[in-house]
Motif scaffolding. Structure first.
Motif, short mmCIF file in Angstrom:
data_model
loop_
_atom_site.label_atom_id
_atom_site.label_comp_id
_atom_site.label_asym_id
_atom_site.label_seq_id
_atom_site.Cartn_x
_atom_site.Cartn_y
_atom_site.Cartn_z
N ALA A 103 0.84 -1.21 0.00
CA ALA A 103 0.00 0.00 0.00
C ALA A 103 0.87 1.26 0.00
O ALA A 103 0.56 2.24 -0.69
CB ALA A 103 -0.93 -0.01 1.21
N LEU A 104 1.96 1.24 0.77
CA LEU A 104 2.88 2.38 0.77
C LEU A 104 3.50 2.57 -0.61
O LEU A 104 3.62 3.71 -1.10
CB LEU A 104 3.98 2.16 1.81
N PHE A 105 3.90 1.48 -1.26
CA PHE A 105 4.50 1.55 -2.59
C PHE A 105 3.53 2.20 -3.58
O PHE A 105 3.92 3.07 -4.37
CB PHE A 105 4.88 0.14 -3.04
N PHE B 64 10.03 -0.09 -1.85
CA PHE B 64 10.24 -1.39 -2.49
C PHE B 64 11.16 -2.27 -1.65
O PHE B 64 10.90 -3.47 -1.46
CB PHE B 64 10.83 -1.18 -3.88
N LEU B 65 12.24 -1.70 -1.13
CA LEU B 65 13.16 -2.48 -0.30
C LEU B 65 12.47 -2.94 1.00
O LEU B 65 12.72 -4.05 1.48
CB LEU B 65 14.40 -1.65 0.03
N TRP B 66 11.60 -2.11 1.53
CA TRP B 66 10.84 -2.50 2.72
C TRP B 66 9.90 -3.66 2.39
O TRP B 66 9.75 -4.60 3.17
CB TRP B 66 10.07 -1.30 3.27
N LEU C 186 -1.30 -4.81 -8.30
CA LEU C 186 -1.41 -4.92 -6.85
C LEU C 186 -2.76 -5.51 -6.44
O LEU C 186 -2.85 -6.24 -5.45
CB LEU C 186 -1.20 -3.55 -6.20
N LEU C 187 -3.82 -5.22 -7.20
CA LEU C 187 -5.11 -5.84 -6.92
C LEU C 187 -5.08 -7.32 -7.32
O LEU C 187 -5.75 -8.15 -6.69
CB LEU C 187 -6.23 -5.11 -7.66
N ALA D 77 3.80 5.90 -5.48
CA ALA D 77 3.61 6.02 -6.93
C ALA D 77 2.59 7.11 -7.26
O ALA D 77 2.79 7.91 -8.18
CB ALA D 77 3.17 4.69 -7.52
N ALA D 78 1.50 7.16 -6.49
CA ALA D 78 0.47 8.18 -6.73
C ALA D 78 1.01 9.59 -6.46
O ALA D 78 0.75 10.52 -7.24
CB ALA D 78 -0.75 7.90 -5.85
#
Length: 484
Positions: free
Chosen positions: A104-106, A388-390, A137-138, A110-111
Motif C-alpha cells: 500500500a505504501l508503494f 520497495f526495499l521494505w 497490486l489488486l 507512486a500516486a
C-alpha cells in the motif's frame, strides 16, 4: 534488538486490533446479504482460481492488451469478493497481512510521484502508470486471498507449470530447427553471431528467461510436492526442459537469476530436511552441493565455447556491445536520478520514454533503465526505492517465519517432513530471489507476462499468514494433515 527487527518487518503487528477499529474494514462485506442469495457466489474462491488459471494459461500467447483486460477482471472480482464477504461464514474480508502494508505504501508513493510530475501531459501519463500498477497490486490481493486454499494454490501453480512446459518445449524446437532473430540479440562481431537464441512465444530471449525462472523453481519443488511416480516424473521432465530452455536463451541476466535461485533453493531445502539428516550430511551437504555446482560451472566454461564466451563477456565491460549499451543507459539514468532524487520522474514506462531522450547518449536509445533498482528509483525516487526495499524485507521475513512454522508443524504431523505446503512456499521464495537477480541487470519483469509471476510469488508467501493468525498449533496441524 529482536523487538526492533519485528517492528521493522511488521512481524508483531496486531492486525486484528486494527480490524476492530478500522472504517475501511467495516466497509468490507456490506453486500453480504446478496451473496447469500447468489448460487454462483457459493463457489466464490474456485471461480477466482479459475480466473487466475485463465490469466496464467494465456499470458505467454496473447497481447498485452488482453492481459490488461484479464487483470481488470481480477481486480473487479477482488472488489466483488471484498464487498460481499461475511465473517460469520468464515470469509477473510480484507485479509490483510504484513505484506499488504508496504505494498500500500508503494502504491501511495507512486500516486504522489505522479501528482508531482512536471507538466500536465507528463502528469496524465504518470497516472496511467499508477493505474497499471494498481491492477498488478489488486491481482496480488486476489491471489493472496484465493491461494490460502492448498488445493486452489496447487491448481494455479499446476496450470502455470503445464503452460511453461509448452513454452519451453517450443523453445527447444527452435534450438533444434532454428529460429530467425527478431532483433540484434548477439554482437555481430562476436564468435556467437550465427548462434540461435531461443525465444519461444515470448518473442525475446531475455523475456523467455524471465518467464522460465519461476517455472524452474516450482517444477523442482513439485518433484517433492506432487505424490505418485507419474506426477513426480512429469515434474522432473518439467525441470529438465525448463532449465535447458533457459540456458539456451543465452540470457546472461537469466543465468545470474538461475544461479542465485539454485543457491537459495539448496539452502531452503537443506533447512527443511535438516532435522532428519545424519550429522555428517547436516553440516556437509551444502558445501558438497556448492562445490559440485562450482565444478559444473568450471567444466562448462572449459569445454563449452558458447557458454565460455557468454560468461566471460559479463566481465568484459564496455568491450561487449550489450555491456556498453547498458553502461551508457545506466549513466544517463543516474543523471536523471540526480535531477529527480526524491520522487522521481513519475511511474510508468511511457513517462520514462518521454524523459529519457533528454538525457540519452548518442545511439543509445532505451525503453527502460535495464535494472529494476534503477527503474524504481528513476520513476519514484529514493522514497519509492525505500518502499520497495521494505516490501522485500517484509516479504522475505514472512517467508522465513512461515517456513519455520510449517517445518515445525509438518515434522510433528509427517514422519519425513513431507508436507506439500512447505515446498510451494520454498518455490515462491526462491523464484523471488531468481527474479531479483535477473532484475538487477534487466527490466523484463515489467512486461505483464513476467510481472504477474512476480506477484504470484509474493502472494503465495502472503497466503500462508492467515493460518498462523486464525488457528492454534493443534488446529494448524489438523489443517495441514487434512489438505495434504
Amino acid at each position: 534488538m529482536n523487538s526492533v527487527w519485528q517492528q521493522i518487518t511488521l512481524a508483531s503487528l496486531p492486525l486484528y486490533q486494527w480490524r476492530g477499529t478500522s472504517y475501511l474494514h467495516r466497509i468490507a462485506g456490506f453486500l453480504r446479504s446478496w451473496r447469500k442469495q447468489s448460487f454462483l457466489m457459493q463457489w466464490a474462491d474456485p471461480i477466482g482460481a479459475a480466473i487466475l488459471c485463465v490469466l496464467f494459461g494465456v499470458a505467454p500467447f496473447v497481447s498485452t492488451d488482453l492481459i490488461g483486460w484479464l487483470l481488470a477482471a481480477c481486480a473487479a472480482y477482488w472488489v466483488l469478493l471484498t464487498l460481499t464477504d461475511d465473517p460469520a461464514e468464515g470469509h477473510p474480508r480484507l485479509g490483510l497481512t504484513p505484506i499488504h502494508l508496504p505494498i500500500a505504501l508503494f502504491l501511495g508513493v507512486a500516486a504522489v510521484s505522479a501528482a508531482v510530475a512536471q507538466g500536465r501531459a507528463l502528469k496524465l501519463t504518470a497516472f496511467v502508470g499508477v493505474a497499471k500498477l494498481s491492477l498488478y497490486l489488486l491481482l496480488f490481493a486476489l491471489m493472496a486471498r484465493i491461494l490460502r486454499s492448498p488445493k486452489l494454490r496447487s491448481w494455479v501453480i499446476g496450470v502455470y507449470l503445464h503452460v511453461a512446459l509448452i513454452v519451453s518445449g517450443y523453445g527447444l524446437r527452435q534450438w533444434f530447427f532454428g529460429a530467425d532473430a527478431l532483433a540484434t540479440w548477439v554482437d555481430p562481431a562476436s564468435p556467437l553471431a550465427n548462434s540461435t537464441r531461443v525465444y519461444s512465444f515470448l518473442g525475446n530471449p531475455n523475456l523467455l528467461a524471465g518467464y522460465l525462472i519461476p517455472a524452474i523453481a516450482f517444477s523442482v519443488v513439485a518433484i517433492f510436492a506432487w505424490r505418485g511416480w507419474l506426477p513426480k516424473t512429469l515434474a522432473v521432465v518439467m525441470t529438465v526442459t525448463n532449465t535447458a530452455c533457459l540456458i539456451l536463451t543465452q540470457s546472461r541476466g537469466g543465468w545470474i537469476g538461475l544461479a542465485l535461485m539454485v543457491v537459495a533453493l539448496f539452502v531452503m531445502l537443506h533447512y527443511w530436511w535438516s532435522p532428519y539428516l545424519p550429522k555428517f550430511w547436516r553440516y556437509s551437504a551444502l558445501p558438497i552441493l556448492f562445490l559440485g555446482l562450482a565444478g559444473m560451472l568450471v567444466l562448462g566454461v572449459v569445454f563449452v565455447p558458447t557458454f565460455r564466451y557468454r560468461i566471460t563477456s559479463i566481465f568484459a565491460g564496455s568491450g561487449d556491445s550489450s555491456n556498453a549499451f547498458r553502461l551508457n543507459v545506466w549513466a544517463a539514468v543516474l543523471q536523471m536520478i540526480q535531477d529527480y532524487p526524491v520522487l522521481g520522474i513519475g511511474p510508468g514506462d511511457q513517462v520514462f520514454k518521454k524523459v529519457y531522450p533528454l538525457y540519452q547518449r548518442p545511439r543509445f536509445t532505451a525503453l527502460s533503465a535495464y535494472s529494476i533498482v534503477l527503474e524504481i528509483t528513476v520513476e519514484m525516487g529514493f522514497i519509492g526505492l525505500f518502499a520497495f526495499l521494505w516490501l522485500l524485507l517484509v516479504t522475505f521475513n514472512q517467508g522465513g517465519v512461515q517456513l519455520r512454522r510449517l517445518r515445525e508443524l509438518s515434522h510433528n504431523s509427517e514422519p519425513n517432513g513431507a508436507n506439500r505446503d512447505g515446498f510451494w512456499l520454498i518455490g515462491a521464495v526462491t523464484l523471488l530471489v531468481g527474479m531479483l537477480g535477473h532484475g538487477l541487470v534487466d527490466t523484463v519483469w515489467y512486461r505483464p507476462s513476467i510481472n504477474i509471476l512476480w506477484w504470484l510469488g509474493v502472494a503465495i508467501v502472503a497466503s500462508f499468514y492467515t493460518y498462523q493468525q486464525k488457528l492454534s498449533p493443534q488446529e494448524n496441524a489438523e489443517h495441514l494433515a487434512k489438505n495434504t
